[in-house]
Design an enzyme around this catalytic site. Structure first.
Site, PDB file in Angstrom:
ATOM      1  N   ASP A 359       0.857  -1.172   0.000  1.00 43.82           N
ATOM      2  CA  ASP A 359       0.000   0.000   0.000  1.00 43.82           C
ATOM      3  C   ASP A 359       0.905   1.238   0.000  1.00 43.82           C
ATOM      4  OD1 ASP A 359      -2.309   1.633   0.398  1.00 43.82           O
ATOM      5  OD2 ASP A 359      -1.846   1.707   2.534  1.00 43.82           O
ATOM      6  N   LYS A 360       0.336   2.385  -0.309  1.00 40.50           N
ATOM      7  CA  LYS A 360       1.124   3.621  -0.342  1.00 40.50           C
ATOM      8  C   LYS A 360       0.932   4.440   0.925  1.00 40.50           C
ATOM      9  CE  LYS A 360      -0.348   7.225  -2.375  1.00 40.50           C
ATOM     10  NZ  LYS A 360      -0.305   8.144  -1.211  1.00 40.50           N
ATOM     11  N   THR A 361      -0.265   4.977   1.100  1.00 39.55           N
ATOM     12  CA  THR A 361      -0.521   5.914   2.184  1.00 39.55           C
ATOM     13  C   THR A 361      -0.406   5.228   3.538  1.00 39.55           C
ATOM     14  OG1 THR A 361      -2.041   7.089   0.737  1.00 39.55           O
ATOM     15  CG2 THR A 361      -2.138   7.614   3.078  1.00 39.55           C
ATOM     16  N   ARG A 549       7.622  18.118  -4.201  1.00 35.08           N
ATOM     17  CA  ARG A 549       6.429  18.332  -5.012  1.00 35.08           C
ATOM     18  C   ARG A 549       6.268  19.827  -5.241  1.00 35.08           C
ATOM     19  NH1 ARG A 549       3.060  14.086  -4.607  1.00 35.08           N
ATOM     20  NH2 ARG A 549       1.155  15.320  -4.606  1.00 35.08           N
ATOM     21  N   ASP A 631      -5.149   5.747  -4.811  1.00 35.46           N
ATOM     22  CA  ASP A 631      -4.924   7.121  -5.252  1.00 35.46           C
ATOM     23  C   ASP A 631      -4.908   7.225  -6.769  1.00 35.46           C
ATOM     24  OD1 ASP A 631      -4.768   8.049  -2.699  1.00 35.46           O
ATOM     25  OD2 ASP A 631      -2.603   7.831  -2.557  1.00 35.46           O
ATOM     26  N   ARG A 701      -5.839   3.661  -8.437  1.00 33.63           N
ATOM     27  CA  ARG A 701      -7.292   3.614  -8.493  1.00 33.63           C
ATOM     28  C   ARG A 701      -7.823   2.186  -8.366  1.00 33.63           C
ATOM     29  NH1 ARG A 701      -9.293   7.822  -6.420  1.00 33.63           N
ATOM     30  NH2 ARG A 701      -9.167   9.746  -7.606  1.00 33.63           N
ATOM     31  N   LYS A 707      -7.028  -5.073  -5.276  1.00 31.18           N
ATOM     32  CA  LYS A 707      -5.693  -5.332  -4.727  1.00 31.18           C
ATOM     33  C   LYS A 707      -5.486  -6.832  -4.546  1.00 31.18           C
ATOM     34  CE  LYS A 707      -4.956  -1.000  -2.158  1.00 31.18           C
ATOM     35  NZ  LYS A 707      -4.593  -0.414  -0.859  1.00 31.18           N
TER      36      LYS A 707
END
Length: 1057
Positions: A359-361, A549, A631, A701, A707
């Site tokens: 996962d990312k977040t 960013r 995301d 997305r 997943k």
């Protein structure tokens, strides 16, 4: 379908009091060996064919079942405890006996069921939520109650009397869709996802709300995405099941050979001995005699797969689990969170991982944005990092904010107009909502973390956003309160990639402030900005190269006539029925041109500590890392660049809009960014084929179910060991689907931890878990199994050779007590110590040299080939153990002139040789000696002789004459020098080929470990060099974190006020 009446409890555990025994026994009997031992036990109960007592099998079998059951129930108790923590979350419930539950939630509380929002504390029934547990996104989302129910407010009486009914879709796992109809007071009201508060979302910036339960417990969308708890088995377990079948086949072949030999012997020789070697019941048929002998030998030779193997495997796994739990280097002191093993049967699988799905977040990132640098009017700020700026002059400054360039604060204090305009823009151009709880305590509710970072930066530098109404924005500028008239918000969307506000200053000036991606904003600058644009562009390249960013900032002064003319066009377009969005975009384009460049911001999206180094090391170990996130694409790519999974040297290949095979034909891929529709059924094979060719894969997305689908596809098509790691409820399905599931004890609750096999606090601990504990567990388990099979074939096949010299009568070579104690006492602890403590290199070398991990991925240490080598080694040793003493004793007299070639002396000599040979062999196999290893090896030999002399003593024979017939034999045999010479010769002949082979192999074809062990004496271990990756061409807009259109329309409508 009417509202759900399901119990609201969730369940991640596998057992309860009633199901534990049958389910656990069913799982244990999935091991072929356990079924095999049960079959042997049944055979041993038949006296005509058994020459061994039944207790020699049933006692170890019960021990195996008991130890495994205790371990499984302990694992499941943790799951029950975790389930209870979630199920006992508090919520106030208004219960009407005739209707469905109404739930009352307050700010910061989790929703406990899928609710239809009825009313809230906010105007117009608005409700702000965070859905991190559902989709990993921490930005605020808005839900709004139907106007007809929002009028209920907080009137408990009216809410209790609410008698509306809902007909809706059946339970499903689609997080972004809901279809239903509310029937109330003879009217129908359409329902969609905008009125739903799903289980797992958190109420933010909303005092309270009331909701009606639609789905509860397992019917909620969160639990529908969680998947089932699966019984996980390692690849070694599956291989051992196959090997047990092969060994059983080998055992049957040996039984058939010996049975045929018995039939021939009985027919040709045995009949002559029946006068004085008679059976209690004469077997006249030699064929039937062979049939009985077959089953007798099946029982005698069954120790080729002893029950103690499985006991030892479980003990070793349990020991490895405790080593992980006790590892101080995986302990996170800030939150007092140690590493925890929640499933103890998968440790060696940690040393074979080929694919990591992350996962990312909250897993790779902290989802915390910090304002690090900026460029204002061609000058950069934020370079040095020595002493942080002192913001004590500003009583409303955020104490957590830190900036290290003092020249910027000096420019503000000196009144630099461009610097003031820069921060004025940041304080005005946003959709942040403020809340002043106490005097001087400002709380910002932000749609995305980057907006919060920019507004907080402006706040600390003296431009404090205080409040807003639909028509005004109030800012405190260097201590002076200024109220701007908000004339228009030109909101952000994924196409525009920018946001603008038009405000009127107190002195009547009208200004447009714009922030956005430099690629779109630079195109809309006034030609006079060309020189400044090139200079700022260089600064942006520098910022992006550091993984920051970036956003560009610009402004424009408008005349009142120009604004009124444009605003009239905007109102007309806003009321058009056809292509309204396109017309609005054109109107925005009209006003957002010929702007003046102010500068650029650089925000750091903070990664978890050590993420970059961990990912680099895992990549060096040939582990493919896939990021699966809910995301949007830009966000996922930006994080990929931040943690150096993506670099500018890679060819940028995207699958964004392809829904068919033909639309997705690309070649020369280095990394792969896919969106969820690439997982459609007709694209599965293409997806796996292409993705597995890439260095990096990022799936954006994707829903929680998708997943899991990605993980299942790789498991299905690649037959590789997979690991999934996440921290939120949206990762549960993925964690359960992978061979190994890891939960991060993060900011998104404990749901992922509850469903995981392992848990710890930081992503960086994954490196140590795999490279040290996983690699050692695999290395130790493989050495343990190789030695165990060798040892037991050496022990058992002596009976096979003896069968040709005892008339195939199923007579055992050894004393029955030696057979019972060999695997339990004499040879169990040394191999157990090796399986628990052995290591080829230390933990630091395991961390430093990623290539050491590859043997596990390639399955080199224990596979069918190495198994057959172990079997061949065992067969050779058994041959030496039998025939050397047999040849030495043939027609031989002892030192006292007496004949020593009796059965009992032969049995003692062979047994003693066996114990010494296997002890020497384990000494050769042990790479890392501890005091425990030495004690167990030497102690086992000492215990063998102590028990041998005790069981052959006169005293025990007097007490149990029928059970200990070898009276005085040990003392008589082992007092002969010739017997010791035979034992020595047998030992040398057994181990010399092994020593020779290993010496030549290490010299001629050394492994990576051999090379390291040679080189580390000469030089210090070299650290894996992880190069710094700079981006040169691709800037990353901070708007990548805005996953939906902004709150501009909501703010100007006044509904949120």
């Amino acid at each position: 379908m009417c509202c759900s009446k399901t119990n609201n409890r969730i369940k991640t555990s596998k057992y309860n009091i009633l199901t534990f025994l049958p389910v656990n026994l069913f799982e244990q009997f999935q091991r072929v060996a356990n079924a095999y031992f049960l079959f042997l036990l049944i055979l041993q109960l038949i006296p005509e064919i058994s020459s061994l007592s039944w207790f020699t099998t049933i006692v170890p079998l019960m021990v195996v079942f008991t130890i495994t059951a205790v371990k499984d129930v302990t694992d499941d108790c943790f799951r029950h405890k975790s389930d209870n923590q979630v199920n006992n979350r508090q919520a106030e419930v208004l219960i009407d006996a005739l209707r469905d539950d109404r739930i009352y939630l307050t700010s910061l509380f989790f929703s406990q069921a899928d609710l239809l929002l009825l009313s809230s504390s906010e105007p117009h029934g608005l409700c702000y939520i965070e859905t991190a547990e559902l989709d990993g996104e921490t930005n605020l989302k808005v839900r709004q109650a139907l106007p007809v129910t929002s009028e209920l407010g907080a009137d408990i009486r009216r809410l209790a009397e609410f008698d509306g009914g809902v007909v809706c879709e059946p339970p499903n796992n689609k997080l972004d869709k809901f279809t239903g109809v509310l029937f109330w007071k003879d009217n129908r009201y359409s329902l969609n996802n905008e009125q739903m508060l799903l289980r797992g979302c958190v109420l933010r910036n909303t005092g309270w709300c009331f909701g009606m339960v639609i789905f509860a417990g397992p019917d909620t969308k969160l639990m529908q995405n969680s998947g089932r708890t699966k019984f996980k088995r390692t690849s070694i377990d599956r291989l051992m099941n196959a090997l047990v079948l092969w060994i059983f086949g080998f055992l049957v072949c040996m039984g058939i050979i010996l049975a045929i030999g018995n039939s021939i012997w009985e027919q040709q020789v045995g009949a002559h001995f029946r006068i004085y070697l008679y059976w209690s019941e004469v077997v006249n048929s030699s064929v039937f005699s062979g049939f009985l002998t077959f089953w007798s030998y099946i029982i005698i030779l069954n120790s080729v797969v002893p029950i103690s193997l499985y006991v030892s495997v479980e003990v070793i796994r349990l020991g490895h689990s405790y080593f992980i739990n006790w590892d101080r280097k995986m302990y996170y002191p800030k939150k007092d969170i140690p590493a925890e093993v929640r499933t103890t049967t998968l440790n060696e699988e940690l040393g074979q991982v080929e694919y990591i799905f992350s996962d990312k977040t909250g897993t790779i990132t902290q989802n915390i944005m910090t304002f690090n640098k900026c460029s204002i009017n061609g000058k950069t700020y934020g370079k040095s990092k020595t002493v942080p700026v002192d913001f004590s002059f500003n009583p409303l400054a955020d104490r957590k904010f830190q900036f290290y360039d003092h020249s910027l604060i000096e420019s503000i204090k000196l009144g630099d107009s461009m610097v003031h305009e820069f921060f004025r823009l940041l304080s005005l151009c946003h959709t942040v909502m403020s809340e002043e709880k106490n005097a001087g305590e400002l709380i910002y509710q932000v749609q995305s973390p980057d907006e919060g970072a920019l507004v907080t930066a402006a706040r600390n530098f003296g431009f404090i956003f205080k409040s807003r109404t639909p028509e005004t924005i109030t800012v405190e500028e260097m201590g002076k309160l200024v109220t701007y008239q908000l004339l228009a918000i030109l909101d952000f969307n994924n196409i525009r990639k920018r946001m603008s506000v038009i405000v009127q200053t107190p002195d009547g000036q009208i200004k447009l402030y714009c922030k956005g991606a430099d690629t779109v904003l630079f195109e809309r600058l006034h030609p006079s900005n060309e020189e400044l644009m090139y200079l700022t562009s260089d600064h942006l390249e520098e910022f992006a190269g550091e993984g920051l960013r970036t956003l560009a900032l610009a402004y424009k002064s408008l005349t009142e006539e120009h604004f009124k003319e444009w605003f009239k066009i905007l109102q007309e377009e806003n009321t058009s029925l056809d292509n309204r969005n396109e017309h609005l975009a054109a109107a925005y384009e009209e006003i957002e041109k010929d702007m003046m460049l102010l500068g650029a911001t650089a925000v750091e999206d903070k990664l978890q500590e050590g993420v970059t180094e961990t990912i680099a090391s895992l990549s060096l170990a040939n582990i493919k890392i896939w990021v699966l996130t809910g995301d949007k694409q830009e966000t996922a790519m930006n994080i990929g660049y931040s943690c150096h999974m993506l670099t500018d040297t890679m060819n940028e290949i995207f699958i964004v809009t392809g829904h068919t095979v033909m639309e997705n034909q690309h070649s020369d891929r280095e990394y792969f960014v896919l969106q969820a529709h690439a997982l459609e059924a007709d694209l599965e094979n293409e997806f796996v084929e292409v993705a597995c060719m890439c260095q990096t894969v990022i799936c954006c997305r994707v829903t929680p179910c998708q997943k899991a689908q990605v993980v299942e596809l790789v498991k299905k098509h690649r037959k590789a060991v997979t690991l999934a790691i996440g921290d939120g409820a949206n990762d549960i399905s993925m964690i359960k689907s992978a061979h190994i599931g890891i939960g991060i004890s993060g900011e998104e609750g404990m749901q992922a931890v509850l469903a995981s096999d392992y848990s710890f606090a930081q992503f960086r601990y994954l490196k140590r878990l795999l490279f040290v504990h996983g690699r050692w567990s695999y290395f130790r388990m493989c050495k343990f199994l190789c030695y165990f099979f060798y040892k037991n074939f050496s022990f058992t096949l002596v009976h096979f050779w003896f069968g040709f010299f005892c008339g195939f009568s199923a007579q055992t070579v050894y004393d029955q007590w030696f057979i019972t104690l060999f695997n339990i006492v004499y040879a169990s602890l040394p191999v157990l110590a090796m399986g628990l403590f052995d290591q080829d290199v230390n933990d630091q070398n395991s961390m430093d040299y990623a290539k050491l991990y590859e043997p596990g991925q390639l399955n080199l240490l224990f596979n069918k080939h190495t198994f057959f080598i172990c079997i061949a080694h065992g067969v050779y040793t058994s041959f030496a153990l039998f025939f050397i003493p047999y040849g030495a004793f043939y027609n031989t007299a002892g030192e006292d002139g007496k004949h020593i070639a009796d059965y009992q002396s032969f049995a003692v000599t062979v047994a003693t040789s066996l114990v010494i040979v296997v002890s020497v062999q384990i000494a050769l196999d042990t790479s890392y000696w501890t005091a425990i290893n030495r004690f167990f090896v030497l102690g086992s030999i000492a215990v063998y002789f102590a028990i041998l002399f005790a069981m052959h003593s006169d005293g025990i024979f007097v007490i149990f004459p029928n059970h200990f017939p070898f009276v005085g034999n040990a003392r008589n045999s082992l007092s002969q020098i010739s017997v010791w010479l035979v034992i020595l010769l047998t030992t040398v002949v057994s181990v010399m080929p092994v020593i020779t082979f290993r010496f030549l192999k290490e010299d001629l074809n050394p492994t990576i470990t051999d090379q390291l062990q040679k080189s580390r004496r000469k030089q210090k271990p070299l650290q894996n060099y992880i190069p710094r990756v700079y981006r040169r061409n691709s800037r990353r807009s901070a708007y990548a974190f805005s996953h939906q259109e902004g709150f501009g329309e909501l703010i100007t409508s006044g509904k949120n006020m």
